[in-house]
Design an enzyme around this catalytic site. Structure first.
Site, PDB file in Angstrom:
ATOM      1  N   TRP A  76       0.891  -1.175   0.154  1.00 55.46           N
ATOM      2  CA  TRP A  76       0.139   0.036   0.007  1.00 55.46           C
ATOM      3  C   TRP A  76       0.970   1.258  -0.029  1.00 55.46           C
ATOM      4  O   TRP A  76       1.560   1.506   1.160  1.00 55.46           O
ATOM      5  CB  TRP A  76      -0.728  -0.104   1.256  1.00 55.46           C
ATOM      6  CG  TRP A  76      -2.144   1.209   1.281  1.00 55.46           C
ATOM      7  CD1 TRP A  76      -1.949   2.301   1.362  1.00 55.46           C
ATOM      8  CD2 TRP A  76      -3.230   0.792   1.292  1.00 55.46           C
ATOM      9  NE1 TRP A  76      -2.955   3.004   1.523  1.00 55.46           N
ATOM     10  CE2 TRP A  76      -3.862   2.084   1.716  1.00 55.46           C
ATOM     11  CE3 TRP A  76      -4.151  -0.452   1.564  1.00 55.46           C
ATOM     12  CZ2 TRP A  76      -5.458   2.131   1.662  1.00 55.46           C
ATOM     13  CZ3 TRP A  76      -5.532  -0.345   1.790  1.00 55.46           C
ATOM     14  CH2 TRP A  76      -6.118   1.112   1.768  1.00 55.46           C
ATOM     15  N   GLY A  83       8.941   4.439   0.174  1.00 58.39           N
ATOM     16  CA  GLY A  83       9.710   4.024   1.052  1.00 58.39           C
ATOM     17  C   GLY A  83       9.035   4.494   2.733  1.00 58.39           C
ATOM     18  O   GLY A  83       8.004   4.130   2.862  1.00 58.39           O
ATOM     19  N   ASP A 124       5.252   4.698  10.686  1.00 56.20           N
ATOM     20  CA  ASP A 124       4.794   5.253  12.175  1.00 56.20           C
ATOM     21  C   ASP A 124       4.117   4.044  12.845  1.00 56.20           C
ATOM     22  O   ASP A 124       3.463   3.033  12.328  1.00 56.20           O
ATOM     23  CB  ASP A 124       4.035   6.380  11.999  1.00 56.20           C
ATOM     24  CG  ASP A 124       2.772   6.463  11.161  1.00 56.20           C
ATOM     25  OD1 ASP A 124       1.964   5.449  11.312  1.00 56.20           O
ATOM     26  OD2 ASP A 124       2.710   7.106  10.266  1.00 56.20           O
ATOM     27  N   ASP A 160      13.285   3.871   0.118  1.00 60.34           N
ATOM     28  CA  ASP A 160      13.484   3.549  -1.283  1.00 60.34           C
ATOM     29  C   ASP A 160      15.084   3.511  -1.587  1.00 60.34           C
ATOM     30  O   ASP A 160      15.202   3.033  -2.771  1.00 60.34           O
ATOM     31  CB  ASP A 160      12.883   4.772  -2.373  1.00 60.34           C
ATOM     32  CG  ASP A 160      11.451   4.551  -2.499  1.00 60.34           C
ATOM     33  OD1 ASP A 160      10.932   3.416  -2.251  1.00 60.34           O
ATOM     34  OD2 ASP A 160      10.857   5.575  -3.014  1.00 60.34           O
ATOM     35  N   GLU A 180      26.323 -15.699  -7.897  1.00 56.68           N
ATOM     36  CA  GLU A 180      25.361 -14.881  -6.930  1.00 56.68           C
ATOM     37  C   GLU A 180      24.157 -15.603  -6.654  1.00 56.68           C
ATOM     38  O   GLU A 180      23.431 -15.656  -5.667  1.00 56.68           O
ATOM     39  CB  GLU A 180      24.876 -13.541  -7.866  1.00 56.68           C
ATOM     40  CG  GLU A 180      25.998 -12.565  -7.805  1.00 56.68           C
ATOM     41  CD  GLU A 180      25.829 -11.341  -8.885  1.00 56.68           C
ATOM     42  OE1 GLU A 180      26.213 -10.187  -8.348  1.00 56.68           O
ATOM     43  OE2 GLU A 180      25.037 -11.572  -9.811  1.00 56.68           O
TER      44      GLU A 180
HETATM   45  C1  DGJ Z   1       7.569   3.919  -4.180  1.00 54.19           C
HETATM   46  C2  DGJ Z   1       7.815   2.724  -3.485  1.00 54.19           C
HETATM   47  O1  DGJ Z   1       8.698   3.084  -2.217  1.00 54.19           O
HETATM   48  C3  DGJ Z   1       8.716   2.016  -4.424  1.00 54.19           C
HETATM   49  O2  DGJ Z   1       9.261   0.929  -3.864  1.00 54.19           O
HETATM   50  C4  DGJ Z   1       7.954   1.346  -5.805  1.00 54.19           C
HETATM   51  O3  DGJ Z   1       6.746   0.743  -5.252  1.00 54.19           O
HETATM   52  C5  DGJ Z   1       7.294   2.793  -6.352  1.00 54.19           C
HETATM   53  N1  DGJ Z   1       6.688   3.692  -5.428  1.00 54.19           N
HETATM   54  C6  DGJ Z   1       6.528   2.580  -7.384  1.00 54.19           C
HETATM   55  O4  DGJ Z   1       5.710   3.721  -7.888  1.00 54.19           O
END
Ligand code: DGJ
Length: 738
Positions: free
Chosen positions: A479, A531, A536, A550, A616
């Site tokens: 979400w 990210g 919270d 992110d 890897e």
């Molecule tokens: C922001 C997220 O933090 C990413 O991981 C990714 O889902 C992008 N949005 C997608 O738009």
């Protein structure tokens, strides 16, 4: 009983395992805050308050002639606006005649043998075998018949005391609430530091420590979300406090919107600390009989440093805030396609990723942004939650079934709160977006924000989410929420009620999340806001894991996950292994290190597995074995920070509940010629048990390991990492000490 009431129902002691919180309603009905600290016997401590005529600090009318009694100097539970306390207040009212006084006095109290709920918002809840206790104190405004109910919850074992506030207009005329913070801590004596968690997108929750002086320290958010820039959590501690020493008080707001957190010394050197919904851009109109509920504040006290404080928060949030099927269930190792493909994917690409993932032991494929509407970049499509079958080469069900056939789970990305101007939804309902009539809106990621305060908007979103989730085999939902809120204006709450929209937006998000969880209780929800923009305590009520940042660079993640760990459990931090050069920083780190850092979180991958070397791929298998082997330690164990980031190396540790097994992770963050030794101490072992260390086979008592620690024989190279285990052994087993 954790809550003790004496002195004719005017002295309140809230006792936890190690601390006491005391309040006293004095002869004028002012609710004094008389103590918060190490556990004491609970005698009335109002005598500790030094009263004097300090000049220019007025006196309430009842004190007739006593110039030493001033609200401006007293430690209080509900310091109010406009009645002679010139420090920062907790509550402010605007009456119909334009006056602003808010003079709240003690009226009554009640005790309940369970925890309280906060209407429309998350709050710590009781477990079957572990119930909190609640004290409710009612305060009445002297002239206007506005009442405030202060809720205090006590969780004894975790040293946690919570507070929430409910304001009700019992008078005949309308009142506007212009400020309503959730908590206030007044310290009469002592010097304190304030630790806050600041940052930016892709670099969240970096601790900052400042001495509290007369210059006000304040952080907060006016972005509509809790934000990347400041987290709704802070620590007040004695200046000598370290991980293992000193008094620490945590304050963690259970809220995902605008907030303020501030601390300041007053003219007499007393410290006042406040936290709650930001009063800027806030006002709430209360007609007769209406009420406003402020979010819960979770306070915790540690008499022995920051690690203990963090451990208390980890426990209370894991056990009394996180909910749902995955609260304790093992989280699947996931592969997210975002950094592997961004918007550029098709069915074949996704299936080939899933096939490779299944071979390596990865348990779930998450399909990120771009599977719906017209969405091949981030300029369009948000709001059109209809599967783009052309792009997916078939239905979402077909794709999900293929992934399930590989023995994997299937997850899907949504960003429900957003709308693109280039979308069918916007063309049909332009008034559903937050924007001010007659003005061009501010755009973030070229998108607008839906008015989540509106029921029709939430109905639409729920219907779309449910339709998609009911017609495809989805096990997980990410979400997301990818911009800060501006242009606050709701067609529904226009005019004098516009000050309510930020808060009603948050309530709307919670409402939709709750409906989602009730309807799909088995789906694992991962929160995300670019990210960690909404990392919270409140979001943990709905999603037991949140994408931490992110930024997937393993070295930056050391700082981000370190800062996040002060309040939030490791099990809640989404952490992925990604490709190098890292997409955010360009840094190259070893594959093993990326795995070791991500293992201290909700583990997964975010890279094109088909572009990996055989070596890897072999490391991925090793990492997944480690994930399973150490899962109970990393997700359920006790967590210790061993070094702050910025040193030559960064180390942290987990210990299991029985203290039979400990795991340290150490990452070398710099390189030097003729290197100095790497030495770590070990924490949390049982002094009398014997432990064998995995790197040198040596056996020592816990007492010795904790006192003397470990020196590595080889200094790892820059960005290399190592996992070190201590396993309990019978005394005398294992290799003899040299
Ligand atoms: C922001 C997220 O933090 C990413 O991981 C990714 O889902 C992008 N949005 C997608 O738009």
């Amino acid at each position: 009983m954790a809550i003790m009431v004496e002195n004719n129902g005017r002295l309140f002691n809230l006792h936890t395992k190690d601390c006491t919180y005391q309040m006293y309603a004095d002869e004028y009905g002012v609710l004094l805050h008389t103590y918060y600290g190490k556990k004491i016997d609970g005698e009335n401590l109002a005598d500790l308050i030094f009263q004097a005529d300090v000049g220019f600090s007025g006196n309430p009318e009842e004190t007739v002639g006593n110039r030493e009694y001033s609200l401006d100097c007293l430690p209080q539970e509900l310091p109010s606006d406009g009645v002679g306390d010139y420090r920062e207040s907790c509550i402010a009212l605007l009456h119909g005649d334009g006056s602003i006084a808010a003079d709240f006095r003690f009226e009554s109290y009640k005790i309940f043998p369970s925890s309280y709920t906060v209407e429309g918002m998350p709050a710590l809840y009781d477990k079957e075998d572990e119930k909190g206790e609640t004290l409710v104190i009612t305060m009445r405004e002297k002239a206007s018949k506005v009442t405030v109910r202060l809720f205090y919850g006590v969780f004894e074992k975790e040293n946690v005391i919570t507070r929430a506030v409910r304001v009700e207009n019992r008078g005949e005329s309308e009142v506007v609430l212009t400020k309503c913070l959730s908590g206030c801590l007044d310290y009469q004596f002592g010097e304190y530091d304030l630790i806050t968690f600041a940052g930016r997108h892709a670099m969240e929750r970096i601790p900052e420590r400042n001495r509290i002086r007369r210059t006000k320290l304040e952080v907060g958010s006016l972005r509509g979300t809790s934000s990347h820039q400041y987290n709704p959590s802070m620590i007040v501690c004695t200046p000598d406090a370290t991980e293992d020493f000193g008094e620490c008080y945590g304050l963690c707001l259970v809220y995902s919107g605008n907030f303020t957190a501030c601390a300041q010394k007053d003219q007499r050197g007393q410290t006042r600390v406040l936290m709650g919904i930001h009063s800027e851009k806030f006002s709430f109109c209360l007609r007769t009989g209406e009420y406003f509920a402020a979010p819960q504040l979770i306070m915790s006290y540690s008499d022995s440093g920051l690690s203990k404080l963090s451990q208390q928060y980890h426990k209370i949030l894991r056990e009394h805030m996180c909910r749902g099927a995955y609260q304790y269930r093992k989280r699947p190792v996931l592969l997210n396609n975002w950094e592997a493909t961004y918007f550029n994917f098709n069915k074949e690409k996704l299936i080939s990723l899933a096939e490779q993932a299944a071979k390596l032991g990865i348990e779930m494929l998450v399909l990120d942004d771009g599977w719906f509407g017209k969405r091949d970049d981030d300029n369009s499509g948000l709001g059109d939650w209809h599967v783009n079958e052309k792009k997916l080469g078939g239905s979402l069900k077909e794709l999900g079934d293929r992934i399930h056939d590989l023995g994997m789970k299937f997850g899907l990305w949504f960003e429900p709160e957003m709308i693109s101007e280039d979308s069918d939804l916007y063309r049909a309902h332009p008034d559903w977006a937050l924007r001010i009539p007659g003005r061009e809106p501010n755009r973030g990621r070229n998108q607008l924000v839906l008015d989540m305060s509106r029921n029709d908007v939430r109905e639409y979103l729920f219907e779309r989410l449910a339709d998609i989730l009911e017609h495809a085999p989805i096990d997980y939902v990410k979400w997301d929420m990818n911009r800060s809120i501006c242009d606050i204006y709701s067609h529904q709450y226009a005019g004098s009620q516009n000050g309510e929209v930020y808060h009603r937006f948050v309530l709307g998000v919670y409402d939709l999340l709750e409906r989602f969880l009730q309807r799909f209780p088995d789906i694992l929800l991962e929160g995300c806001s670019g990210g960690g923009g909404r990392f919270d305590a409140a979001m943990l009520y709905y999603s037991p894991q949140i994408w931490c940042s992110d930024n997937t660079d393993a070295v930056n993640r050391l700082e981000i996950q370190y800062g996040t760990s002060f309040f939030y459990p490791v099990s809640s931090m989404g952490a992925h292994v990604s490709a190098v050069p890292n997409h955010q920083t360009g840094r190259v780190t070893p594959f093993r290190t990326r795995g070791h850092v991500a293992l201290s979180g909700s583990f997964g991958y975010e890279l094109d597995l088909n572009k990996m070397s055989e070596e890897e791929k072999a490391i991925v298998k090793e990492q997944i074995e480690d994930f399973h082997k150490y899962y109970s330690l990393t997700h359920e164990g006790t967590y210790y920070r061993l070094t702050p980031p910025g040193e030559r190396f960064c180390a942290w540790e987990f210990v299991d509940e029985e203290k039979d097994h400990a795991l340290q992770t150490l990452v070398m963050t710099s390189a030097e010629g003729n290197p100095l030794p790497v030495h770590t101490i070990v924490k949390g072992l049982s002094p009398d048990k014997y432990y064998c260390c995995s790197v040198n086979g040596q056996v020592h008592s816990g007492r010795t390991w904790m006192g003397a620690g470990l020196t590595l024989r080889m200094v790892p190279k820059e960005y290399e990492s190592i996992l070190i285990e201590w396993n309990v052994v019978e005394k005398g087993l294992g290799r003899k000490p040299i």
